[in-house]
Design a protein around this motif. Structure first.
Motif, PDB file in Angstrom:
ATOM      1  N   LYS A  95      47.277  54.509  47.314  1.00 53.38           N
ATOM      2  CA  LYS A  95      46.803  53.383  48.123  1.00 53.38           C
ATOM      3  C   LYS A  95      45.616  52.689  47.455  1.00 53.38           C
ATOM      4  N   ASP A  96      44.735  53.481  46.839  1.00 53.59           N
ATOM      5  CA  ASP A  96      43.595  52.881  46.138  1.00 53.59           C
ATOM      6  C   ASP A  96      44.061  52.017  44.965  1.00 53.59           C
ATOM      7  N   VAL A  97      45.070  52.514  44.241  1.00 59.33           N
ATOM      8  CA  VAL A  97      45.620  51.713  43.129  1.00 59.33           C
ATOM      9  C   VAL A  97      46.205  50.411  43.665  1.00 59.33           C
ATOM     10  N   ILE A  98      46.904  50.506  44.796  1.00 58.63           N
ATOM     11  CA  ILE A  98      47.498  49.309  45.402  1.00 58.63           C
ATOM     12  C   ILE A  98      46.403  48.310  45.763  1.00 58.63           C
ATOM     13  N   LYS A  99      45.318  48.785  46.355  1.00 53.18           N
ATOM     14  CA  LYS A  99      44.221  47.883  46.723  1.00 53.18           C
ATOM     15  C   LYS A  99      43.641  47.196  45.492  1.00 53.18           C
ATOM     16  N   ARG A 100      43.472  47.961  44.409  1.00 51.06           N
ATOM     17  CA  ARG A 100      42.946  47.351  43.182  1.00 51.06           C
ATOM     18  C   ARG A 100      43.906  46.277  42.668  1.00 51.06           C
ATOM     19  N   GLY A 101      45.190  46.566  42.715  1.00 52.90           N
ATOM     20  CA  GLY A 101      46.176  45.594  42.255  1.00 52.90           C
ATOM     21  C   GLY A 101      46.187  44.344  43.112  1.00 52.90           C
ATOM     22  N   GLU A 102      46.084  44.534  44.427  1.00 51.88           N
ATOM     23  CA  GLU A 102      46.063  43.385  45.329  1.00 51.88           C
ATOM     24  C   GLU A 102      44.858  42.486  45.052  1.00 51.88           C
ATOM     25  N   HIS A 103      43.706  43.098  44.830  1.00 54.76           N
ATOM     26  CA  HIS A 103      42.508  42.317  44.509  1.00 54.76           C
ATOM     27  C   HIS A 103      42.664  41.612  43.158  1.00 54.76           C
ATOM     28  N   ASN A 104      43.284  42.300  42.212  1.00 48.63           N
ATOM     29  CA  ASN A 104      43.505  41.673  40.900  1.00 48.63           C
ATOM     30  C   ASN A 104      44.376  40.419  41.022  1.00 48.63           C
ATOM     31  N   ILE A 105      45.436  40.509  41.818  1.00 47.80           N
ATOM     32  CA  ILE A 105      46.320  39.354  42.013  1.00 47.80           C
ATOM     33  C   ILE A 105      45.545  38.192  42.629  1.00 47.80           C
ATOM     34  N   CYS A 106      44.768  38.513  43.658  1.00 52.38           N
ATOM     35  CA  CYS A 106      44.019  37.451  44.341  1.00 52.38           C
ATOM     36  C   CYS A 106      43.008  36.789  43.404  1.00 52.38           C
ATOM     37  N   LYS A 107      42.267  37.636  42.675  1.00 49.77           N
ATOM     38  CA  LYS A 107      41.207  37.091  41.828  1.00 49.77           C
ATOM     39  C   LYS A 107      41.769  36.345  40.614  1.00 49.77           C
ATOM     40  N   ALA A 108      42.914  36.824  40.114  1.00 47.77           N
ATOM     41  CA  ALA A 108      43.439  36.234  38.884  1.00 47.77           C
ATOM     42  C   ALA A 108      44.451  35.123  39.129  1.00 47.77           C
ATOM     43  N   ALA A 109      45.261  35.241  40.165  1.00 45.82           N
ATOM     44  CA  ALA A 109      46.375  34.312  40.336  1.00 45.82           C
ATOM     45  C   ALA A 109      46.223  33.356  41.504  1.00 45.82           C
ATOM     46  N   ILE A 110      45.401  33.699  42.493  1.00 43.95           N
ATOM     47  CA  ILE A 110      45.353  32.883  43.707  1.00 43.95           C
ATOM     48  C   ILE A 110      44.023  32.155  43.861  1.00 43.95           C
ATOM     49  N   PHE A 111      42.938  32.913  43.874  1.00 45.49           N
ATOM     50  CA  PHE A 111      41.642  32.285  44.141  1.00 45.49           C
ATOM     51  C   PHE A 111      41.299  31.170  43.151  1.00 45.49           C
ATOM     52  N   PRO A 112      41.487  31.360  41.839  1.00 40.57           N
ATOM     53  CA  PRO A 112      41.120  30.280  40.907  1.00 40.57           C
ATOM     54  C   PRO A 112      41.884  28.980  41.156  1.00 40.57           C
ATOM     55  N   LYS A 113      43.109  29.084  41.662  1.00 40.24           N
ATOM     56  CA  LYS A 113      43.907  27.881  41.913  1.00 40.24           C
ATOM     57  C   LYS A 113      43.695  27.331  43.321  1.00 40.24           C
ATOM     58  N   LEU A 114      43.327  28.192  44.229  1.00 41.95           N
ATOM     59  CA  LEU A 114      43.161  27.764  45.613  1.00 41.95           C
ATOM     60  C   LEU A 114      41.789  27.145  45.860  1.00 41.95           C
ATOM     61  N   HIS A 115      40.757  27.682  45.214  1.00 46.85           N
ATOM     62  CA  HIS A 115      39.400  27.184  45.438  1.00 46.85           C
ATOM     63  C   HIS A 115      39.254  25.678  45.167  1.00 46.85           C
ATOM     64  N   PRO A 116      39.769  25.162  44.046  1.00 45.64           N
ATOM     65  CA  PRO A 116      39.607  23.711  43.805  1.00 45.64           C
ATOM     66  C   PRO A 116      40.262  22.852  44.888  1.00 45.64           C
ATOM     67  N   VAL A 117      41.403  23.309  45.386  1.00 45.50           N
ATOM     68  CA  VAL A 117      42.085  22.543  46.433  1.00 45.50           C
ATOM     69  C   VAL A 117      41.256  22.532  47.711  1.00 45.50           C
ATOM     70  N   ILE A 118      40.724  23.683  48.081  1.00 41.38           N
ATOM     71  CA  ILE A 118      39.909  23.766  49.298  1.00 41.38           C
ATOM     72  C   ILE A 118      38.618  22.970  49.126  1.00 41.38           C
ATOM     73  N   ALA A 119      38.065  23.010  47.900  1.00 43.79           N
ATOM     74  CA  ALA A 119      36.783  22.340  47.640  1.00 43.79           C
ATOM     75  C   ALA A 119      36.860  20.840  47.844  1.00 43.79           C
ATOM     76  N   GLU A 120      38.047  20.274  47.827  1.00 37.97           N
ATOM     77  CA  GLU A 120      38.205  18.839  48.055  1.00 37.97           C
ATOM     78  C   GLU A 120      37.733  18.441  49.452  1.00 37.97           C
ATOM     79  N   TYR A 121      37.657  19.426  50.330  1.00 31.30           N
ATOM     80  CA  TYR A 121      37.188  19.143  51.695  1.00 31.30           C
ATOM     81  C   TYR A 121      35.777  18.566  51.681  1.00 31.30           C
TER      82      TYR A 121
END
Length: 706
Positions: A526-552
């Protein structure tokens, strides 16, 4: 009041005289009242006195009767003491008479024994002769020789001589019967030794004979095993069959003679007999195991596996042959456990030390089993990792089923051994291998990061290489989830099996405490899964989502009615956010386990709400801008609810309450919201900070109102 004459003469003070006078007057009145009460009861008292005078003669008569009864009781007591003394004298005399009669009967019995034993010896009726000797030995030998005649003394001498002769005959015949293996004769003579006071001799001879039978049986079974062809269907378990036959035949020998030994020698001697016979069984079992070790090359296998520790798996040992050997080892130990339980039931005494050699032999065998089983497990798991395959239609690879199959097979095999030490050892080794060899390997893949950032040198390569790394990452993450789920199922299954196998008690508690280690492995995955989930968010989602949200923050939220209606029809920012979330999450939904996907989306939603909140608190609003923000929050909640299997309203609760404040028409409404607990997620400082964002609210009014 009592006053002396001198005290009366000394009274000169009129006040004291008056005080004493009053006291005397009160006492006089009291005395008069008492006297009147006595005079009033005079008639009643006289009646009582008359009644007493009438019953006085009767009382005197009762007194005389009591005195007479006392004298009678005293006399009766003297008579009872005298009678008791006479009874004791009679009992003593009766004891002497009984003793005399016993001596007479003993003398008569002695003479009968002399005649009977001589006749029986002449007829070679040794059972009858032994019975007479036993009767002679039971006679009290403390007969006073000075009180008996020479004939009786001679009877003792004749019987003693007959006893010695009979002992020699029984002993010789027993030895002859043993040499000729005459089972009926052996059973006949072994019963006679206790009757002639040679209990230990008979027990030793019989125990040695039965031990020799066990030895012969063991050697016979071993020779048959060594002659067995490798093509025989039972060749793979031939030594397990051999030791099983040894234990069964030994148990049969003990069982067939145990009742007779208990009957003629007693329970304690029967325990000695069982110990002697089973010691020979252990010696024969050791011989079988030594041949097993030699034929199966067990020691060479262990040496080879020891040399491979820390190295990559190699096909030096034949895995199939090793698997068969482990099965045979487990069967041998299980049969040993059954045999030990049988011996314990026969002895029924924990104080008798009998199983030291057996336990030592069992520990040696289980030591070999644990060493080989551990190698087999590690080799199988390493092979499962190295030969991992994945079906395109499946999210997990073959690793999940292969590893769980190996672990289940290992633990079930150890449970079949019924040896608590081996079971606990293999459970602990399985847990260690899962944690280090499997979870560690998958954790390494996940910890290397999601291949979607320039921080990885390999990303500079071709796109197919990056895609391959992504697939490997997703597979490792899904494998962790599958393994965590399967490990939890295995733990519950093992607990049920152990509960049925061992029942309640310290043994079950010991095994269950080891099985609980699977819970730690579950948490590791479960700990490995949590690390992987955070890696996906930080590497694949947050960098692309933040600029879109920042347009607000780049848009004005102090808007007119026309702008509000236009945004109601088409909100570019909201559409961009929804599209970004959908574009980023939809591909993940196809490659991730549903639970992992939900967790990733939950992290995304949390990040979106927190980041958007920071942006909101740095903008300015009028009521229409607040109403539009409220609509945007509601739309996001509605959209995200379709993407995830649980409610997202809690994640957006702070934003919802901020929107409620920003869209309020008057400050009094905001105060009502606050007083009614509708803004529980916001503190008073945050409440004022939010209201200050409204350009149409004066700061002084905000401070006064709240």
């Amino acid at each position: 009041m009592d006053l002396t004459l001198e005290e009366v003469k000394d009274l000169t003070d009129i006040a004291k005289i008056q005080k004493i006078f009053l006291q005397l007057r009160i006492e006089e009145e009291t005395a008069s009242g008492d006297l009147d009460e006595l005079l009033a009861n005079q008639a009643h008292l006289e009646t009582k006195m008359q009644n007493l005078n009438q019953i006085l003669p009767e009382i005197m008569s009762v007194e005389k009767g009591c005195q007479t009864l006392q004298r009678t009781i005293f006399h009766t007591n003297e008579l009872a003491v005298n009678v008791s003394k006479k009874v004791r004298q009679l009992d003593t005399a009766r004891g002497h008479v009984d003793e005399c009669l016993k001596r007479i009967n003993d003398i008569i019995s002695l003479r009968a024994c002399v005649e009977g034993v001589q006749t029986a010896m002449m007829d070679k009726d040794y059972e009858t002769a032994a019975g007479f000797i036993d009767k002679y030995l039971a006679i009290d030998k403390m007969i006073n020789v000075s009180l008996i005649d020479d004939a009786v003394t001679g009877s003792f001498a004749v019987l003693k001589e007959s006893q010695l002769n009979l002992i020699n005959i029984i002993s010789k015949n027993m030895d002859d019967a043993v040499k000729s293996d005459d089972q009926d004769a052996i059973n006949r003579y072994v019963k006679l030794f206790p009757l002639v006071d040679r209990r230990s001799d008979g027990l030793n001879k019989f125990s040695k004979y039965m031990s020799s039978k066990v030895g012969d049986i063991g050697q016979s079974h071993l020779q048959d095993a060594l002659k067995t062809s490798k093509s025989d269907p039972r060749w793979n378990v031939i030594f397990a069959d051999t030791i099983t036959k040894l234990f069964e035949d030994t148990a049969r020998i003990i069982e067939s003679s145990h009742v007779s030994i208990v009957e003629h020698y007693g329970t304690e001697d029967s325990k000695k007999y069982v110990v002697v016979v089973q010691d020979e069984c252990v010696r024969q079992a050791r011989g079988i195991i030594n041949n097993f070790l030699q034929v199966r090359n067990i020691l060479d296998m262990i040496t080879t596996t020891t040399s491979l520790i820390g190295q990559s798996p190699e096909e030096i040992l034949d895995t199939r042959k090793l698997d068969q050997t482990l099965d045979e080892l487990v069967i041998m130990n299980a049969r040993a456990e059954l045999y030990i339980n049988f011996i314990q039931r026969k002895l029924q005494d924990d104080t008798v030390e009998w199983d030291g050699n057996m336990r030592m032999l069992q520990q040696e065998t289980m030591g070999h089993y644990i060493a080989l089983e551990t190698h087999f497990m590690k080799h199988s798991i390493s092979k499962a990792v190295s030969m991992e395959t994945k079906d395109k239609k499946s999210m997990v690879s073959s690793l999940v089923d292969d590893v769980c199959f190996v672990i289940q097979k290992i633990i079930n095999r150890s449970l079949n051994s019924k040896n608590i030490d081996a079971i606990c050892a293999m459970i602990n080794n399985s847990i260690s291998s899962l944690s280090v060899d499997v979870c560690g390997q998958l954790g390494g893949i996940v910890s290397s990061g999601y291949p979607n950032t320039s921080s990885y040198s390999w990303q500079q390569g071709p796109d197919d290489q990056v895609q391959l790394q992504k697939e490997k990452f997703f597979t490792a993450l899904n494998n962790c989830y599958g393994l965590a789920d399967n490990v939890n199922k295995l733990r519950k299954g093992f607990e049920l099996k152990c509960d049925k196998l061992f029942g309640k008690g310290p043994t079950l508690e010991k095994v269950i405490s080891c099985i609980h280690g699977f819970g730690d492995v579950h948490n590791d995955f479960k700990d490995v899964i949590k690390r992987g989930e955070h890696n996906i968010c930080k590497a694949a989602i947050f960098p692309k989502l933040h600029p879109v949200i920042a347009e607000y923050a780049s848009s004005s939220h102090v808007i007119t009615e026309d702008q509000f209606y236009m945004l109601e029809v088409e909100d570019p920012w909201l559409q961009d956010v929804v599209k970004a979330i959908d574009d980023l999450s939809s591909p993940l939904e196809k490659v991730l386990n549903q639970s992992i996907y939900d967790d990733v989306l939950a992290f995304t939603i949390t990040e979106l709400s927190q980041y958007l909140e920071k942006l909101v608190l740095n903008c300015s609003y009028n009521q229409l801008g607040g109403l539009m923000f409220d609509k945007q929050v509601r739309s996001l909640v509605t959209f995200l609810s379709t993407k995830i299997q649980w409610s997202v309203r809690d994640k957006f609760m702070r934003l919802t309450q901020l929107a409620m404040l920003l869209s309020t028409e008057k400050l009094t409404e905001a105060k009502d919201y606050h007083d009614n607990g509708m803004l529980a997620r916001l503190g008073s400082v945050e409440l004022k900070q939010c209201l200050r964002l409204r350009v149409d609210f004066r700061k002084d009014d905000i401070e006064k109102m709240l």
